[in-house]
Design a protein around this motif. Structure first.
Motif, PDB file in Angstrom:
ATOM      1  N   ASP A  15      -9.895   8.160 -15.231  1.00 19.29           N
ATOM      2  CA  ASP A  15     -10.173   7.319 -16.397  1.00 19.29           C
ATOM      3  C   ASP A  15      -8.918   6.620 -16.899  1.00 19.29           C
ATOM      4  OD1 ASP A  15     -13.059   8.019 -16.973  1.00 19.29           O
ATOM      5  OD2 ASP A  15     -12.164  10.014 -16.937  1.00 19.29           O
ATOM      6  N   VAL A  16      -7.755   7.188 -16.614  1.00 20.07           N
ATOM      7  CA  VAL A  16      -6.466   6.590 -16.979  1.00 20.07           C
ATOM      8  C   VAL A  16      -5.571   6.606 -15.748  1.00 20.07           C
ATOM      9  CG1 VAL A  16      -4.462   6.664 -18.507  1.00 20.07           C
ATOM     10  CG2 VAL A  16      -6.666   7.520 -19.325  1.00 20.07           C
ATOM     11  N   LEU A  17      -4.951   5.461 -15.455  1.00 21.33           N
ATOM     12  CA  LEU A  17      -3.878   5.413 -14.462  1.00 21.33           C
ATOM     13  C   LEU A  17      -2.570   5.267 -15.231  1.00 21.33           C
ATOM     14  CD1 LEU A  17      -4.923   3.181 -11.412  1.00 21.33           C
ATOM     15  CD2 LEU A  17      -4.334   5.608 -11.408  1.00 21.33           C
ATOM     16  N   TRP A  18      -1.788   6.325 -15.223  1.00 21.45           N
ATOM     17  CA  TRP A  18      -0.556   6.383 -16.029  1.00 21.45           C
ATOM     18  C   TRP A  18       0.627   6.319 -15.068  1.00 21.45           C
ATOM     19  CZ3 TRP A  18       3.957   7.869 -18.143  1.00 21.45           C
ATOM     20  CH2 TRP A  18       4.109   7.872 -19.537  1.00 21.45           C
ATOM     21  N   ASN A  19       1.121   5.109 -14.869  1.00 17.02           N
ATOM     22  CA  ASN A  19       2.247   4.922 -13.957  1.00 17.02           C
ATOM     23  C   ASN A  19       3.565   5.111 -14.690  1.00 17.02           C
ATOM     24  OD1 ASN A  19       3.222   4.034 -11.250  1.00 17.02           O
ATOM     25  ND2 ASN A  19       4.177   2.426 -12.485  1.00 17.02           N
ATOM     26  N   ASP A  20       4.603   5.512 -13.938  1.00 21.05           N
ATOM     27  CA  ASP A  20       5.905   5.725 -14.564  1.00 21.05           C
ATOM     28  C   ASP A  20       6.986   4.878 -13.918  1.00 21.05           C
ATOM     29  OD1 ASP A  20       7.578   6.770 -16.448  1.00 21.05           O
ATOM     30  OD2 ASP A  20       7.722   8.761 -15.571  1.00 21.05           O
ATOM     31  N   ILE A  21       7.920   4.472 -14.732  1.00 17.95           N
ATOM     32  CA  ILE A  21       9.145   3.738 -14.405  1.00 17.95           C
ATOM     33  C   ILE A  21       8.865   2.283 -14.049  1.00 17.95           C
ATOM     34  CG2 ILE A  21      11.254   3.655 -13.029  1.00 17.95           C
ATOM     35  CD1 ILE A  21      11.137   6.101 -14.810  1.00 17.95           C
ATOM     36  N   ASP A  22       8.117   2.002 -12.974  1.00 14.01           N
ATOM     37  CA  ASP A  22       7.899   0.632 -12.532  1.00 14.01           C
ATOM     38  C   ASP A  22       7.065   0.689 -11.255  1.00 14.01           C
ATOM     39  OD1 ASP A  22       8.316  -2.202 -11.788  1.00 14.01           O
ATOM     40  OD2 ASP A  22      10.008  -2.170 -13.172  1.00 14.01           O
ATOM     41  N   TRP A  23       7.106  -0.388 -10.471  1.00 13.90           N
ATOM     42  CA  TRP A  23       6.386  -0.478  -9.202  1.00 13.90           C
ATOM     43  C   TRP A  23       7.265  -1.254  -8.236  1.00 13.90           C
ATOM     44  CZ3 TRP A  23       2.177   2.237  -8.082  1.00 13.90           C
ATOM     45  CH2 TRP A  23       1.470   1.938  -6.911  1.00 13.90           C
ATOM     46  N   PRO A  24       7.172  -1.012  -6.934  1.00 13.15           N
ATOM     47  CA  PRO A  24       8.008  -1.758  -5.981  1.00 13.15           C
ATOM     48  C   PRO A  24       7.855  -3.271  -6.156  1.00 13.15           C
ATOM     49  CG  PRO A  24       6.920   0.069  -4.880  1.00 13.15           C
ATOM     50  CD  PRO A  24       6.348   0.013  -6.261  1.00 13.15           C
ATOM     51  N   ASP A  25       8.969  -3.962  -6.267  1.00 14.53           N
ATOM     52  CA  ASP A  25       8.945  -5.393  -6.557  1.00 14.53           C
ATOM     53  C   ASP A  25       8.195  -6.194  -5.506  1.00 14.53           C
ATOM     54  OD1 ASP A  25      10.374  -4.939  -8.842  1.00 14.53           O
ATOM     55  OD2 ASP A  25      12.308  -5.591  -8.028  1.00 14.53           O
ATOM     56  N   SER A  26       8.258  -5.771  -4.247  1.00 10.19           N
ATOM     57  CA  SER A  26       7.626  -6.547  -3.176  1.00 10.19           C
ATOM     58  C   SER A  26       6.111  -6.579  -3.290  1.00 10.19           C
ATOM     59  CB  SER A  26       8.017  -5.986  -1.804  1.00 10.19           C
ATOM     60  OG  SER A  26       7.595  -4.631  -1.681  1.00 10.19           O
ATOM     61  N   ALA A  27       5.529  -5.743  -4.146  1.00 10.12           N
ATOM     62  CA  ALA A  27       4.068  -5.698  -4.294  1.00 10.12           C
ATOM     63  C   ALA A  27       3.586  -6.351  -5.575  1.00 10.12           C
ATOM     64  CB  ALA A  27       3.592  -4.249  -4.243  1.00 10.12           C
ATOM     65  N   LYS A  28       4.454  -7.042  -6.273  1.00  9.18           N
ATOM     66  CA  LYS A  28       4.058  -7.623  -7.559  1.00  9.18           C
ATOM     67  C   LYS A  28       3.452  -9.020  -7.420  1.00  9.18           C
ATOM     68  CE  LYS A  28       7.319  -4.837 -10.184  1.00  9.18           C
ATOM     69  NZ  LYS A  28       8.560  -4.796 -11.002  1.00  9.18           N
ATOM     70  N   ALA A  29       3.677  -9.673  -6.298  1.00  8.33           N
ATOM     71  CA  ALA A  29       3.041 -10.950  -6.032  1.00  8.33           C
ATOM     72  C   ALA A  29       1.697 -10.715  -5.356  1.00  8.33           C
ATOM     73  CB  ALA A  29       3.946 -11.813  -5.157  1.00  8.33           C
ATOM     74  N   ALA A  30       0.974 -11.796  -5.089  1.00  7.28           N
ATOM     75  CA  ALA A  30      -0.353 -11.664  -4.481  1.00  7.28           C
ATOM     76  C   ALA A  30      -0.255 -11.135  -3.053  1.00  7.28           C
ATOM     77  CB  ALA A  30      -1.055 -13.019  -4.492  1.00  7.28           C
ATOM     78  N   GLY A  31      -1.293 -10.455  -2.612  1.00 10.49           N
ATOM     79  CA  GLY A  31      -1.338  -9.946  -1.251  1.00 10.49           C
ATOM     80  C   GLY A  31      -2.342  -8.820  -1.128  1.00 10.49           C
ATOM     81  N   PRO A  32      -2.690  -8.452   0.110  1.00  8.40           N
ATOM     82  CA  PRO A  32      -3.731  -7.429   0.309  1.00  8.40           C
ATOM     83  C   PRO A  32      -3.330  -6.044  -0.182  1.00  8.40           C
ATOM     84  CG  PRO A  32      -2.683  -8.021   2.394  1.00  8.40           C
ATOM     85  CD  PRO A  32      -2.206  -9.011   1.382  1.00  8.40           C
ATOM     86  N   TYR A  33      -2.035  -5.776  -0.278  1.00  2.42           N
ATOM     87  CA  TYR A  33      -1.576  -4.472  -0.766  1.00  2.42           C
ATOM     88  C   TYR A  33      -0.724  -4.637  -2.023  1.00  2.42           C
ATOM     89  CZ  TYR A  33      -3.156  -3.354   3.879  1.00  2.42           C
ATOM     90  OH  TYR A  33      -3.935  -3.228   5.004  1.00  2.42           O
TER      91      TYR A  33
END
Length: 440
Positions: free
Chosen positions: A216-234
């Motif tokens: 019910d909640v996705l609680w992410n920490d710190i950040d996310w890999p920069d290469s996945a912040k643009a559009a794409g299948p993953y």
């Protein structure tokens, strides 16, 4: 329902759509965070006193950071590790020593104490996965417990009627990284992987959690890999789409590093006033999230202070996500349980002051006896008095002409002053209900 503006990430080439914060989350007000993992085996962090900022990472107060702190030469954690486990023993060697029984009674306790949702850690920065994952053998299926811990926790939480969320470390995974230890906040955002392979690794792990456990909640920490912040299948945008398709009333936090969020988070701090956005205050019952055997009652939040923290947070349009740190064997520290029970006892008697409420035009008064305001679904205004021992207090001028009750009977109001009944003066907080109906 509360919506954020639709925004497009700078230079990302992807549109992150607005999402309403679901009503269930806004109504819940109180959740329990659970930091339990491989770091619970040593269960140790520097307990204080406070150190200068340049020593904050070598003397880290969070026991769940053990895998990083133990690698800093001369740190108290490195010294503790050598004395406890021997010279040359690595952190990851502890995986085979972690053989806890299945957690029993946790979720029943959390529900009894008034929590409406629970968020355990699925993977912390050490990279040890607590679910049945195809991405790595460094996890609870192949090492230590040899069980799907997340599945156990999800089943027991939902059996108790709790909403179930999951914590995930999106930017840090020390098991699949080869950086030196983090020694500063600069290092925190420098010594992390941003390559496509790691981004795919994280995508696949969270996709598994969504498919198998529909948190019910996705609680992410710190950040996310920069290469996945643009559009794409993953990409992260694709992951969000998959999540919301699977959990239409799901919600995410604000720690993804992109212009999309559900609620904002404040760690061991608070907002100064009522906010237009939904937010969540999170902290441990002690100074650490993970279990720290070096802590005692001196390091824990006081029971009365805990009630006041909840009231203050809710009055400012927030939820409280309060962490408990189980021991490695799955038992819960008694002094932490006592505080949860204290809060739960107050909540049972004053549920209408917290659950389902919304903020008023102001959260408090600038002077006088400390109070907090929340508005009930029917428009009645709760005046939460944080120091009932004073015996009486003056209602604000814009409330003095309203009918007021203590829940079980009318309040005595003379010349704008309210007398607090004797039976309530030893409570951590007393709740006066007025018929004021103007909500702003």
């Amino acid at each position: 329902m509360f919506a954020f503006d639709r925004r497009t990430g700078p230079d990302l080439g992807v549109d992150y759509p607005a999402r309403d914060v679901p009503g269930w989350y806004r109504d819940a007000k109180f959740g329990v965070f659970v930091h339990w993992g491989l770091y619970s085996v040593p269960g140790w962090a520097y307990p204080g006193p406070e150190v200068d900022v340049e020593l904050a990472y070598s003397h880290h107060q969070y026991a769940e950071w053990y895998a990083n702190t133990v690698r800093i030469p001369g740190s108290p954690t490195a010294d503790h590790h050598e004395r406890t486990f021997g010279v040359g023993a690595s952190y990851e060697d502890l995986a085979d020593q972690w053989q806890p029984k299945a957690p029993e009674g946790w979720m029943a306790l959390f529900a009894e104490c008034g929590a409406r949702y629970v968020i355990p850690t699925a993977k912390h920065h050490d990279g040890f996965c607590l679910w049945d994952t195809a991405t790595t053998r460094f996890g609870s299926l192949h090492r230590g417990p040899r069980r799907d811990v997340v599945a156990e926790l999800a089943d027991s939480a939902r059996a108790e009627g709790l909403r179930f969320g999951l914590y995930y470390s999106g930017a840090l995974d020390w098991h699949v990284s080869h950086f030196p230890p983090i020694r500063s906040t600069t290092d925190l955002f420098t010594f992390r992987r941003n390559d496509e392979a790691f981004a795919r690794y994280c995508f696949d792990q969270v996709a598994e959690l969504i498919e198998r456990h529909a948190p019910d909640v996705l609680w992410n920490d710190i950040d996310w890999p920069d290469s996945a912040k643009a559009a794409g299948p993953y990409s992260l945008s694709t992951l969000f789409e998959r999540y919301y398709d699977a959990v239409p009333d799901g919600v995410v936090n604000d720690r993804w590093g992109v212009p999309h969020l559900g609620f904002r988070t404040r760690e061991y701090t608070t907002e100064g006033r009522t906010t237009p956005w939904v937010w969540e205050a999170t902290r441990g019952l002690g100074r650490s999230f993970g279990y720290n055997r070096a802590e005692d009652d001196r390091h824990l939040i006081g029971p009365v202070e805990l009630v006041h923290l909840l009231a203050d947070t809710v009055a400012k349009n927030g939820n409280l996500l309060l962490n408990i740190g189980p021991r490695g064997d799955g038992t819960l520290p008694e002094n932490q349980v006592e505080r949860l029970r204290y809060l739960g006892a107050w909540l049972r008697d004053h549920a209408g002051a917290i659950y389902g409420t919304r903020p008023w035009r102001r959260h408090a008064e600038p002077s006088g006896v400390p109070v907090r305001y929340t508005v009930r679904p029917d428009g009645a205004l709760n005046v939460i008095v944080l120091d009932p021992s004073v015996g009486r207090f003056r209602l604000a001028d814009d409330l003095s002409g309203n009918i007021a009750t203590w829940g079980d009977g009318p309040a005595e109001v003379i010349d704008g002053y309210v007398t607090i009944p004797e039976r309530m003066r030893e409570l951590p907080a007393a709740v006066l209900v007025t018929e004021y109906s103007s909500v702003e």
